[in-house]
Design an enzyme around this catalytic site. Structure first.
Site, PDB file in Angstrom:
ATOM      1  CG  ASP A 122     -39.173 -43.940   2.368  1.00  0.00           C
ATOM      2  OD1 ASP A 122     -38.944 -43.206   3.353  1.00  0.00           O
ATOM      3  OD2 ASP A 122     -39.033 -43.555   1.195  1.00  0.00           O
ATOM      4  CG  ASN A 144     -31.620 -43.613   8.198  1.00  0.00           C
ATOM      5  OD1 ASN A 144     -32.105 -44.742   8.183  1.00  0.00           O
ATOM      6  ND2 ASN A 144     -31.934 -42.712   7.264  1.00  0.00           N
TER       7      ASN A 144
END
Ligand code: FPP
Length: 242
Positions: A22, A70
């Site tokens: 991340d 996503n």
């Protein structure tokens, strides 16, 4: 104590490590670059950390590359990610092969382009003979979707009369997950300062230790992996006992 970086499965090195990669977007923003530049830097780091994990004797490395959520990102960002997946999977074919790494995919890969799916199959097939570290790439992966899929399979067996509801065990559920046959993760690492699981390995992480880092993924170095392992070694895992 210094880590033994040579012996596979060296004492004290967790068998299975998961990483939520991340912070690529923030890394790019800090430099006034487009988000896709952060993913490019993140992908290069994916390669560095994978090779390093293999060199210190990690047996299973699971990396969260693309979640079921996503797809909601801008189309331009999604296509930049797809390009990177194609590029790095091609490279993985030669690169990781030399290092005896076996690549598996966790998630519903049928949502990817036919070209990427063919590449995924090739990487899985060609690396299947490798007996070094298993690299699990979680792509179009979500922990809840994974559990739902397992439930559907077991429900179909119950419906057909092959299984009674009271015969369902935790092992049976584990056996229907993408990680079937693999040990649960010992350690999950999340860089970028966020302290949450974000739908990653929900079932498998019941007793997993967590390590959070206030560093963005492209800046996460092998030394940070060593640090996470040191933290892990200092913990006393009781698995619900005393
Ligand atoms: C999260 O950062 C990262 C991603 C959604 C993509 C991760 C993918 C890679 C590192 C490429 C790996 C390549 C292969 C072949 C596996 P973010 O964009 O959410 O960062 P932010 O929270 O700072 O916006």
């Amino acid at each position: 104590m210094a880590l033994d970086k040579k012996t596979p499965g060296a004492a004290g090195v967790p068998q299975h490590i998961g990483i939520i990669m991340d912070g690529n977007g923030r890394w790019a923003k800090k430099r006034g670059l487009p988000r896709s530049a952060g993913h490019t830097a993140g992908a290069a780091n994916f390669r560095t950390i994978t090779r390093y994990a293999s060199s210190i004797g990690v047996k299973y490395l699971t990396l969260y590359a693309f979640s079921t959520e996503n797809w909601n990102r801008p189309a331009e960002e999604v296509s930049a990610l797809m390009r990177l997946f194609r590029q790095y999977l091609e490279e993985a074919l030669s690169d990781f092969m030399d290092e005896n790494i076996r690549v598996r995919f966790l998630g519903d890969v049928s949502a990817f382009s036919p070209e990427l799916q063919a590449l995924i199959r090739r990487v899985e097939e060609e690396s299947a003979v490798k007996d070094g570290m298993v690299l699990n790439l979680a792509m179009n992966y979500g922990g809840r979707a994974e559990i739902t899929r397992a439930m559907r399979t077991l429900a179909a067996r119950v419906e057909s009369g092959a299984l009674k509801p009271e015969e369902i065990t935790e092992e049976m559920i584990s056996g229907e997950l993408y990680t079937a046959g693999q040990p649960d993760p010992d350690l999950i690492i999340r860089p970028s300062g966020e302290e949450r699981l974000s739908n990653f390995l929900l079932w498998q992480s019941a007793y997993t230790e967590f390590a959070y880092f206030d560093i963005l993924w492209p800046d996460f170095k092998p030394q940070h992996l060593d640090e996470a392992i040191e933290k892990f070694r200092s913990r006393n895992r009781r698995f619900g006992g005393v």
